[in-house]
Scaffold this active site. Structure first.
Site, PDB file in Angstrom:
ATOM      1  N   ALA A  69     -17.858  29.524 -13.486  1.00 36.74           N
ATOM      2  CA  ALA A  69     -16.504  29.808 -13.987  1.00 36.74           C
ATOM      3  C   ALA A  69     -15.990  28.630 -14.806  1.00 36.74           C
ATOM      4  O   ALA A  69     -15.992  27.498 -14.347  1.00 36.74           O
ATOM      5  CB  ALA A  69     -15.560  30.107 -12.834  1.00 36.74           C
TER       6      ALA A  69
ATOM      7  N   GLY B 106     -13.071  28.854 -17.454  1.00 39.36           N
ATOM      8  CA  GLY B 106     -11.676  28.832 -17.894  1.00 39.36           C
ATOM      9  C   GLY B 106     -10.718  28.303 -16.859  1.00 39.36           C
ATOM     10  O   GLY B 106      -9.956  27.369 -17.116  1.00 39.36           O
TER      11      GLY B 106
ATOM     12  N   ALA C 170     -29.362  38.763   2.980  1.00 42.57           N
ATOM     13  CA  ALA C 170     -29.024  39.908   3.816  1.00 42.57           C
ATOM     14  C   ALA C 170     -29.635  41.146   3.164  1.00 42.57           C
ATOM     15  O   ALA C 170     -29.572  41.287   1.943  1.00 42.57           O
ATOM     16  CB  ALA C 170     -27.522  40.051   3.906  1.00 42.57           C
TER      17      ALA C 170
ATOM     18  N   THR D 144     -17.182  30.593 -25.920  1.00 44.15           N
ATOM     19  CA  THR D 144     -15.775  30.942 -25.680  1.00 44.15           C
ATOM     20  C   THR D 144     -15.118  31.575 -26.908  1.00 44.15           C
ATOM     21  O   THR D 144     -15.448  31.236 -28.051  1.00 44.15           O
ATOM     22  CB  THR D 144     -14.975  29.695 -25.235  1.00 44.15           C
ATOM     23  OG1 THR D 144     -13.601  29.897 -25.514  1.00 44.15           O
ATOM     24  CG2 THR D 144     -15.418  28.439 -25.940  1.00 44.15           C
TER      25      THR D 144
ATOM     26  N   HIS E 270     -20.227  41.034 -17.632  1.00 44.82           N
ATOM     27  CA  HIS E 270     -19.568  39.789 -17.228  1.00 44.82           C
ATOM     28  C   HIS E 270     -18.907  39.877 -15.858  1.00 44.82           C
ATOM     29  O   HIS E 270     -19.037  38.988 -15.035  1.00 44.82           O
ATOM     30  CB  HIS E 270     -18.521  39.457 -18.294  1.00 44.82           C
ATOM     31  CG  HIS E 270     -17.885  38.120 -18.157  1.00 44.82           C
ATOM     32  ND1 HIS E 270     -18.606  36.955 -18.013  1.00 44.82           N
ATOM     33  CD2 HIS E 270     -16.568  37.743 -18.147  1.00 44.82           C
ATOM     34  CE1 HIS E 270     -17.773  35.924 -17.922  1.00 44.82           C
ATOM     35  NE2 HIS E 270     -16.541  36.378 -17.986  1.00 44.82           N
TER      36      HIS E 270
ATOM     37  N   GLU F 126     -15.585  38.950  -5.641  1.00 43.86           N
ATOM     38  CA  GLU F 126     -15.908  39.941  -6.682  1.00 43.86           C
ATOM     39  C   GLU F 126     -16.505  41.224  -6.110  1.00 43.86           C
ATOM     40  O   GLU F 126     -16.370  42.289  -6.701  1.00 43.86           O
ATOM     41  CB  GLU F 126     -16.860  39.307  -7.719  1.00 43.86           C
ATOM     42  CG  GLU F 126     -16.993  40.135  -8.975  1.00 43.86           C
ATOM     43  CD  GLU F 126     -17.704  39.403 -10.108  1.00 43.86           C
ATOM     44  OE1 GLU F 126     -17.664  38.147 -10.151  1.00 43.86           O
ATOM     45  OE2 GLU F 126     -18.302  40.096 -10.953  1.00 43.86           O
TER      46      GLU F 126
ATOM     47  N   ARG G 214      -9.992  43.613 -15.891  1.00 42.67           N
ATOM     48  CA  ARG G 214      -9.482  42.365 -15.298  1.00 42.67           C
ATOM     49  C   ARG G 214      -8.779  41.502 -16.335  1.00 42.67           C
ATOM     50  O   ARG G 214      -9.304  41.285 -17.429  1.00 42.67           O
ATOM     51  CB  ARG G 214     -10.658  41.590 -14.714  1.00 42.67           C
ATOM     52  CG  ARG G 214     -10.305  40.201 -14.236  1.00 42.67           C
ATOM     53  CD  ARG G 214     -11.560  39.399 -13.979  1.00 42.67           C
ATOM     54  NE  ARG G 214     -12.269  39.097 -15.204  1.00 42.67           N
ATOM     55  CZ  ARG G 214     -12.776  37.901 -15.524  1.00 42.67           C
ATOM     56  NH1 ARG G 214     -12.656  36.891 -14.682  1.00 42.67           N
ATOM     57  NH2 ARG G 214     -13.412  37.721 -16.661  1.00 42.67           N
TER      58      ARG G 214
HETATM   59  C1  LIG Z   1     -19.821  32.650 -16.946  1.00 46.24           C
HETATM   60  C2  LIG Z   1     -18.649  33.071 -16.117  1.00 46.24           C
HETATM   61  C3  LIG Z   1     -17.410  32.489 -16.314  1.00 46.24           C
HETATM   62  C4  LIG Z   1     -16.325  32.881 -15.537  1.00 46.24           C
HETATM   63  N1  LIG Z   1     -15.122  32.262 -15.715  1.00 46.24           N
HETATM   64  C5  LIG Z   1     -14.078  32.596 -14.917  1.00 46.24           C
HETATM   65  C6  LIG Z   1     -12.836  31.921 -15.013  1.00 46.24           C
HETATM   66  O1  LIG Z   1     -12.672  30.989 -15.785  1.00 46.24           O
HETATM   67  N2  LIG Z   1     -11.825  32.324 -14.204  1.00 46.24           N
HETATM   68  C7  LIG Z   1     -11.943  33.349 -13.311  1.00 46.24           C
HETATM   69  O2  LIG Z   1     -10.972  33.676 -12.615  1.00 46.24           O
HETATM   70  N3  LIG Z   1     -13.122  34.000 -13.188  1.00 46.24           N
HETATM   71  C8  LIG Z   1     -14.184  33.642 -13.947  1.00 46.24           C
HETATM   72  N4  LIG Z   1     -15.368  34.293 -13.803  1.00 46.24           N
HETATM   73  C9  LIG Z   1     -15.513  35.248 -12.708  1.00 46.24           C
HETATM   74  C10 LIG Z   1     -15.609  34.477 -11.386  1.00 46.24           C
HETATM   75  O3  LIG Z   1     -16.395  33.330 -11.590  1.00 46.24           O
HETATM   76  C11 LIG Z   1     -16.225  35.310 -10.275  1.00 46.24           C
HETATM   77  O4  LIG Z   1     -15.573  36.543 -10.194  1.00 46.24           O
HETATM   78  C12 LIG Z   1     -16.092  34.623  -8.935  1.00 46.24           C
HETATM   79  O5  LIG Z   1     -16.572  33.308  -9.000  1.00 46.24           O
HETATM   80  C13 LIG Z   1     -16.852  35.398  -7.869  1.00 46.24           C
HETATM   81  O6  LIG Z   1     -16.870  34.629  -6.698  1.00 46.24           O
HETATM   82  P1  LIG Z   1     -17.553  35.221  -5.399  1.00 46.24           P
HETATM   83  O7  LIG Z   1     -17.547  34.138  -4.385  1.00 46.24           O
HETATM   84  O8  LIG Z   1     -16.970  36.522  -5.053  1.00 46.24           O
HETATM   85  O9  LIG Z   1     -19.049  35.528  -5.866  1.00 46.24           O
HETATM   86  P2  LIG Z   1     -20.131  34.506  -6.404  1.00 46.24           P
HETATM   87  O10 LIG Z   1     -19.527  33.222  -6.784  1.00 46.24           O
HETATM   88  O11 LIG Z   1     -20.957  35.206  -7.411  1.00 46.24           O
HETATM   89  O12 LIG Z   1     -21.012  34.235  -5.105  1.00 46.24           O
HETATM   90  C14 LIG Z   1     -21.767  35.284  -4.521  1.00 46.24           C
HETATM   91  C15 LIG Z   1     -22.801  34.662  -3.622  1.00 46.24           C
HETATM   92  O13 LIG Z   1     -23.431  35.676  -2.839  1.00 46.24           O
HETATM   93  C16 LIG Z   1     -24.833  35.443  -2.828  1.00 46.24           C
HETATM   94  N5  LIG Z   1     -25.525  36.708  -2.538  1.00 46.24           N
HETATM   95  C17 LIG Z   1     -25.541  37.839  -3.267  1.00 46.24           C
HETATM   96  N6  LIG Z   1     -26.285  38.786  -2.638  1.00 46.24           N
HETATM   97  C18 LIG Z   1     -26.740  38.221  -1.490  1.00 46.24           C
HETATM   98  C19 LIG Z   1     -27.561  38.672  -0.434  1.00 46.24           C
HETATM   99  N7  LIG Z   1     -28.090  39.908  -0.421  1.00 46.24           N
HETATM  100  N8  LIG Z   1     -27.817  37.827   0.593  1.00 46.24           N
HETATM  101  C20 LIG Z   1     -27.308  36.560   0.589  1.00 46.24           C
HETATM  102  N9  LIG Z   1     -26.535  36.069  -0.390  1.00 46.24           N
HETATM  103  C21 LIG Z   1     -26.259  36.907  -1.422  1.00 46.24           C
HETATM  104  C22 LIG Z   1     -25.118  34.884  -4.204  1.00 46.24           C
HETATM  105  O14 LIG Z   1     -26.335  34.217  -4.239  1.00 46.24           O
HETATM  106  C23 LIG Z   1     -23.923  33.958  -4.379  1.00 46.24           C
HETATM  107  O15 LIG Z   1     -24.149  32.730  -3.749  1.00 46.24           O
HETATM  108  C24 LIG Z   1     -16.468  33.904 -14.571  1.00 46.24           C
HETATM  109  C25 LIG Z   1     -17.708  34.494 -14.377  1.00 46.24           C
HETATM  110  C26 LIG Z   1     -18.804  34.085 -15.135  1.00 46.24           C
HETATM  111  C27 LIG Z   1     -20.118  34.734 -14.899  1.00 46.24           C
END
Ligand SMILES: Cc1cc2nc3c(=O)[nH]c(=O)nc-3n(C[C@H](O)[C@H](O)[C@H](O)COP(=O)(O)OP(=O)(O)OC[C@H]3O[C@@H](n4cnc5c(N)ncnc54)[C@H](O)[C@@H]3O)c2cc1C
Length: 485
Positions: free
Chosen positions: A42, A44, A144, A235, A326, A350, A361
């Site tokens: 992330a 921004g 998992a 960006t 994305h 997410e 979003r």
């Molecule tokens: C390039 C990029 C830039 C972004 N910039 C922004 C921003 O500036 N601001 C903003 O608000 N949002 C941004 N987003 C979106 C935001 O980063 C994500 O929505 C948010 O970080 C998701 O967090 P999370 O903890 O839900 O999932 P994630 O951070 O994706 O973590 C999920 C975790 O679950 C693990 N996992 C998945 N499946 C399994 C399984 N079966 N068993 C065990 N582990 C598993 C993965 O390995 C990972 O560690 C961006 C996204 C991207 C891709």
């Protein structure tokens, strides 16, 4: 001692874990750890409204982006809590840049950021804090694969070590899905390798509804790097600085589609690029930066400048770019307390569909959402008062080698999702593609008893089918679901 198992190594899982009482024994199922998460990428920042006046504007911006499909109560709750959340992060020793930035769709500059790598800095600090806690078991190289549901209650999950193939059932009082989104289901995406839709697929297989899955948000400009897994976002501000989209013949095609040409709204730019790429059978178009002042490029976009240099594009003054999947706006259906319809099972981040995003979003609302609901869940009584018991059972190991036909199937699914459930969708093509997904689904079941990767791919196919069915059922273009006839 009560036991909670949480799946994920991103910010949702880590912030939840950090705020959970140390009286609870916590197991974190981590894969390779935080660096494979989307959170790490992330850039921004976090959308935060600092005063009441701005709260109203932030709510209005969020509702406009969501195209009438947000849950207004959730929108209000999350945004009203945003400045408190920022205070908590600051109190934990995180230093945000003094001037918030402005992103598309936001009426004012309200994005709190730490340089241009907000997620990385947040994760590193919170992860370091979590490592000091005594109640947390960190299960690396572990994924998992299945939720254990008995008599309608989630009692735990099956996990597998992907280096050894060893598998076991791990029982817990509560299970938290924080497994992120599903960008890896698409041939072109911006996500980390952990974002593959497995968590949502597991929930679907356990009987939980996935909602709003038609709404996959696309980013217009990812650097196109042949045969490289690195995902580098270009960006939108770079186009603001003068970079121009051109096709492979050097033609500025966006001029024909919108008065603002390369600076048209994000969805229109993605669509224009995708149609040009389909028309010319090209894998990318170009972003011509010959008009961008080099000093400004180096100073204002240091991360991008370095990536352009490494990619060998600096002297050509153009970057190959493609739109890319994305963000997953929908997900596992949860109530305002992150509870799913199955007692004992919760979802945050997410992977969860809270109703904040609706059909699209608003930029930087996703970090806000995950922090809000992770904190709320960690402090809720229900997570600690379930009484479903703890324990472990060893299971028969699975083979870790991946048969070539499964790798081919994975790639075929990515291409199918990109072309049929991507930026623009066509009813006939979607029906045909869903039929192909059904065939993959039937085939994968045969492999699942033997191969670990087949179990994972089976969960991914479940999520892909949920996107397909949701997209087919939506007969009108809305938000990030765009139909062509
Ligand atoms: C390039 C990029 C830039 C972004 N910039 C922004 C921003 O500036 N601001 C903003 O608000 N949002 C941004 N987003 C979106 C935001 O980063 C994500 O929505 C948010 O970080 C998701 O967090 P999370 O903890 O839900 O999932 P994630 O951070 O994706 O973590 C999920 C975790 O679950 C693990 N996992 C998945 N499946 C399994 C399984 N079966 N068993 C065990 N582990 C598993 C993965 O390995 C990972 O560690 C961006 C996204 C991207 C891709």
């Amino acid at each position: 001692m009560k036991r909670v198992v949480c799946i994920g190594g991103g910010l949702a899982a880590i912030y939840f874990s950090l705020l959970l009482s140390e009286e609870v024994e916590l197991y974190l199922i981590l894969g390779e750890g935080p660096e494979e998460s989307n959170s790490y990428l992330a850039k921004g920042g976090i959308a935060v409204s600092l005063d009441i006046e701005d709260q109203a504007a932030h709510i209005a911006d969020t509702l406009v982006a969501g195209a009438g499909l947000c849950n207004p109560q959730i929108v209000k709750e999350v945004i009203e809590n945003s400045s408190r959340l920022l205070q908590d992060l600051k109190a934990r020793g995180l230093y945000f840049d003094p001037n918030p930035s402005k992103e598309g769709g936001h009426a004012i500059a309200r994005i709190q950021h730490i340089s241009d790598q907000t997620g990385k800095f947040l994760l590193e600090k919170l992860w370091a804090d979590l490592k000091k806690r005594k109640n947390t078991h960190f299960l690396y190289h572990t994924v998992a694969t299945q939720l254990i549901i008995e008599k309608g209650i989630c009692k735990g999950l099956t996990i597998a070590n992907y280096l050894e193939g060893t598998c076991k059932n791990i029982f817990a009082d509560s299970v938290v899905l924080a497994s992120g989104g599903c960008g890896n289901l698409y041939a072109q995406h911006t996500n980390g390798i952990g974002a593959n839709g497995e968590g949502a697929g597991m929930a679907k297989r356990a009987g939980i509804a996935l909602q709003d899955m038609a709404f996959i948000q696309f980013h217009p400009t990812k650097m196109f790097l042949e045969n490289k897994s690195e995902n580098i976002l270009v960006t939108e501000a770079f186009r603001g600085a003068g970079a121009i989209l051109r096709d492979n013949n050097g033609y500025e095609f966006m001029k024909d589609l919108h008065p603002l040409a390369s600076l048209a709204p994000r969805d229109i730019v993605s669509l224009g690029m995708f149609l040009k790429m389909e028309e010319t059978q090209a894998k990318h178009v170009y972003l011509d930066f010959s008009k961008v002042d080099t000093q400004h490029f180096m100073r204002s976009f240091p991360f991008l400048f370095d990536a352009v240099k490494r990619g060998g594009f600096l002297s050509h003054e153009k970057i190959p770019v493609t739109p890319a999947a994305h963000y997953q706006c929908g997900g596992v259906d949860v109530d305002g307390n992150s509870a799913t319809a199955i007692p004992g099972l919760f979802a945050i981040g997410e992977v969860a569909r809270t109703g904040l995003h609706g059909a699209n979003r608003l930029a930087s609302n996703s970090l806000l959402e995950l922090f809000h609901f992770a904190a709320k869940l960690a402090s809720s009584e229900i997570i600690q008062t379930n009484n479903y018991g703890a324990g472990e059972d060893d299971l028969k190991p699975l083979i870790v080698e991946i048969p070539s036909e499964l790798l081919q199937m994975e790639n075929a699914i990515k291409e199918l999702m990109w072309h049929s459930f991507g930026i623009c969708r066509n009813a006939g093509q979607m029906e045909k593609a869903l039929g192909e997904l059904e065939v993959f689904h039937a085939t994968i079941e045969y492999f699942e008893a033997t191969y670990l990767f087949a179990k994972r791919l089976g969960n991914r196919i479940e999520t892909a089918k949920a996107i397909a069915n949701a997209a087919i059922q939506r007969k009108e273009s809305i938000g990030c679901h765009q139909l062509i006839h």
